[in-house]
Write a protein that holds these residues in place. Structure first.
Motif, mmCIF file in Angstrom:
data_model
loop_
_atom_site.group_PDB
_atom_site.id
_atom_site.type_symbol
_atom_site.label_atom_id
_atom_site.label_comp_id
_atom_site.label_asym_id
_atom_site.label_seq_id
_atom_site.Cartn_x
_atom_site.Cartn_y
_atom_site.Cartn_z
ATOM 1 N N UNK A 298 -42.408 -19.679 -71.113
ATOM 2 C CA UNK A 298 -41.947 -18.352 -70.739
ATOM 3 C C UNK A 298 -41.507 -18.304 -69.279
ATOM 4 N N UNK A 299 -42.180 -19.069 -68.414
ATOM 5 C CA UNK A 299 -41.766 -19.163 -67.013
ATOM 6 C C UNK A 299 -40.387 -19.819 -66.924
ATOM 7 N N UNK A 300 -40.182 -20.872 -67.717
ATOM 8 C CA UNK A 300 -38.885 -21.548 -67.735
ATOM 9 C C UNK A 300 -37.783 -20.585 -68.147
ATOM 10 N N UNK A 301 -38.035 -19.803 -69.182
ATOM 11 C CA UNK A 301 -37.030 -18.859 -69.674
ATOM 12 C C UNK A 301 -36.681 -17.846 -68.594
ATOM 13 N N UNK A 306 -32.659 -16.246 -64.221
ATOM 14 C CA UNK A 306 -32.497 -15.757 -62.836
ATOM 15 C C UNK A 306 -33.290 -14.478 -62.604
ATOM 16 N N UNK A 307 -34.521 -14.454 -63.117
ATOM 17 C CA UNK A 307 -35.406 -13.315 -62.886
ATOM 18 C C UNK A 307 -36.655 -13.826 -62.176
ATOM 19 N N UNK A 308 -36.524 -14.139 -60.879
ATOM 20 C CA UNK A 308 -37.629 -14.797 -60.168
ATOM 21 C C UNK A 308 -38.907 -13.967 -60.114
ATOM 22 N N UNK A 309 -38.765 -12.638 -60.005
ATOM 23 C CA UNK A 309 -39.960 -11.807 -59.950
ATOM 24 C C UNK A 309 -40.797 -11.934 -61.210
ATOM 25 N N UNK A 310 -40.140 -11.828 -62.374
ATOM 26 C CA UNK A 310 -40.860 -11.968 -63.640
ATOM 27 C C UNK A 310 -41.356 -13.395 -63.845
ATOM 28 N N UNK A 311 -40.563 -14.363 -63.422
ATOM 29 C CA UNK A 311 -40.978 -15.763 -63.562
ATOM 30 C C UNK A 311 -42.240 -16.035 -62.747
ATOM 31 N N UNK A 314 -45.314 -14.398 -64.376
ATOM 32 C CA UNK A 314 -45.831 -15.195 -65.488
ATOM 33 C C UNK A 314 -46.526 -16.462 -64.985
ATOM 34 N N UNK A 315 -45.891 -17.127 -64.030
ATOM 35 C CA UNK A 315 -46.456 -18.385 -63.525
ATOM 36 C C UNK A 315 -47.824 -18.166 -62.908
ATOM 37 N N UNK A 316 -47.996 -17.046 -62.194
ATOM 38 C CA UNK A 316 -49.254 -16.810 -61.487
ATOM 39 C C UNK A 316 -50.392 -16.400 -62.407
ATOM 40 N N UNK A 317 -50.081 -16.087 -63.675
ATOM 41 C CA UNK A 317 -51.144 -15.719 -64.614
ATOM 42 C C UNK A 317 -51.510 -16.862 -65.556
ATOM 43 N N UNK A 334 -43.920 -27.856 -61.947
ATOM 44 C CA UNK A 334 -42.613 -27.961 -61.290
ATOM 45 C C UNK A 334 -41.777 -26.728 -61.610
ATOM 46 N N UNK A 335 -41.824 -26.261 -62.855
ATOM 47 C CA UNK A 335 -41.088 -25.044 -63.207
ATOM 48 C C UNK A 335 -41.641 -23.833 -62.462
ATOM 49 N N UNK A 336 -42.968 -23.782 -62.289
ATOM 50 C CA UNK A 336 -43.551 -22.688 -61.508
ATOM 51 C C UNK A 336 -43.074 -22.756 -60.061
ATOM 52 N N UNK A 337 -42.988 -23.966 -59.514
ATOM 53 C CA UNK A 337 -42.456 -24.132 -58.159
ATOM 54 C C UNK A 337 -41.005 -23.657 -58.100
ATOM 55 N N UNK A 338 -40.252 -23.968 -59.144
ATOM 56 C CA UNK A 338 -38.843 -23.540 -59.204
ATOM 57 C C UNK A 338 -38.758 -22.009 -59.161
#
Length: 399
Positions: A298-301, A306-311, A314-317, A334-338
């Motif tokens: 879901x973070x990748x999606x 191009x929705x960094x706030x939502x990404x 998700x990554x932080x949870x 790595x995707x979370x870092x992206x």
């Protein structure tokens, strides 16, 4: 690099349009906005520095930077990709047409050997090195078994041969020989079809989808995944449901890479529903499909859309420890870092790349995005640059 060329903006636009990407999609994939892409294409901004040029080349599938800049030749892979020490040995085994003589393992023995190789891939912090020690011999053994066994045993051996080719595809990914990835994916699909096994075909479609997406052939990726879905009855047990969910996840990744939000989330929702039905503690033993994997994708999606706030949200949870694979944890970190870097959160991005490196040195070392990001972050002032330079040393980067 030499002085920026006047035609860089036009060249970037031509390559972007040829790849079928909007400005927003391209910007999101390299951590910039659609307005930034427009400014570069129209000449309002100068040619980016080398780290960004490399990132643009990677996402646009450009092999030589000169094709983008009109400047001197610089193979992109020479900076963004590094070959594993055993890649030539694995390549030779993968391309071998005449097998060595010897008795093939029985179907049950072959199944055990393949299961063991997959455990090595998922449990090691240096998965390529671990698998390279067994992969050439395993390729020979599996191919001998499919040639010498008959009936049900031969079909079982073909299913496991496909799994060996999947492992070879993973090993060869991000190496300087992209043709090996295509070869492994094609042979895996051939073995799965020869076995006449829908579950094996579904797995082969999942891995073929990766190859097509990497080559920006997004429609081809969707077609191979959709065709395989038609073979799977998700109501006949956990194994089939997991394969069905994995295929839906692959479709979501293709739509998100193309910037198609609605279809991406509809496919992701279907995959999430399958994972929910399988239970929170379920993870496929080698495909790793399950609730944790779907949540991580879901973070990748979100990032691809191009929705960094939502990404970032998700990554932080996410609980990355719930992913029962070191290589998968590293890839998703790595995707979370992206996501964080897209949100201009450099400190968090460097931290997550460091976490990924602790999970799997080789996943990070061979990941083009991680490599180009570390190059770019190394030029930052203060502790961010210092930490990125330490990461570069730990990754063995000596550019």
């Amino acid at each position: 690099m030499a002085e920026p060329t006047a035609n860089f903006g036009a060249s970037l636009r031509a390559h972007r349009e040829r790849a079928g990407k909007t400005r927003a999609v391209l910007g999101g994939m390299v951590g910039r906005s659609a307005d930034w892409v427009k400014a570069v294409e129209t000449g309002r901004l100068l040619t980016p520095r080398l780290p960004m040029l490399l990132r643009l080349a990677e996402v646009l599938d450009i092999t030589d930077l000169a094709d983008l800049t009109g400047d001197q030749s610089l193979p992109v892979a020479s900076v963004t990709r590094t070959g594993h020490p055993a890649v030539d040995e694995v390549a030779a085994a993968l391309k071998r047409t005449i097998l060595p003589v010897g008795e093939p393992p029985s179907a049950p023995v072959l199944r055990g050997l393949v299961d063991q190789a997959w455990r090595l891939w998922h449990q090691s912090s240096a998965e390529r090195t671990a698998v390279a020690a067994v992969l050439p011999g395993l390729l020979d053994d599996a191919r001998r078994s499919t040639r010498r066994l008959d009936g049900a045993d031969r079909r079982a051996a073909l299913v496991d041969l496909a799994r060996v080719y999947h492992l070879a595809q993973l090993y060869c990914a991000h190496q300087p020989y992209p043709e090996l990835v295509w070869l492994a994916a094609d042979r895996a699909m051939g073995a799965a079809q020869d076995a006449d096994d829908p579950a094996a075909i579904a797995a082969a479609a999942w891995y073929y989808g990766h190859v097509y997406r990497s080559a920006n052939q997004l429609d081809a990726a969707e077609h191979v995944l959709t065709d395989a879905i038609g073979l799977i009855d998700s109501g006949t047990g956990p194994e089939q449901l997991a394969r069905w969910g994995q295929l839906r996840l692959g479709i979501a990744l293709g739509h998100s890479k193309a910037g198609r939000s609605g279809p991406a989330w509809r496919a992701w929702d279907a995959a999430a529903d399958a994972a929910h039905r399988l239970g929170d503690g379920y993870a496929h033993p080698w495909l790793m499909f399950g609730r944790a994997a779907v949540d991580a994708y879901g973070v990748t999606v979100e990032t691809d859309l191009c929705r960094p706030g939502e990404a970032v949200r998700r990554a932080d949870t996410l609980d990355y420890r719930a992913l029962p694979s070191r290589s998968r944890r590293a890839a998703h970190l790595i995707d979370a870092a992206r996501a964080h870097l897209l949100a201009r959160e450099d400190v968090a991005g460097v931290h997550l790349l460091g976490r990924a490196l602790r999970e799997s040195v080789e996943t990070v070392r061979h990941n083009p995005y991680a490599r180009s990001s570390v190059i770019e972050l190394s030029g930052r002032p203060g502790t961010t640059g210092e930490d990125a330079r330490e990461l570069a040393l730990a990754m063995g980067m000596d550019w």
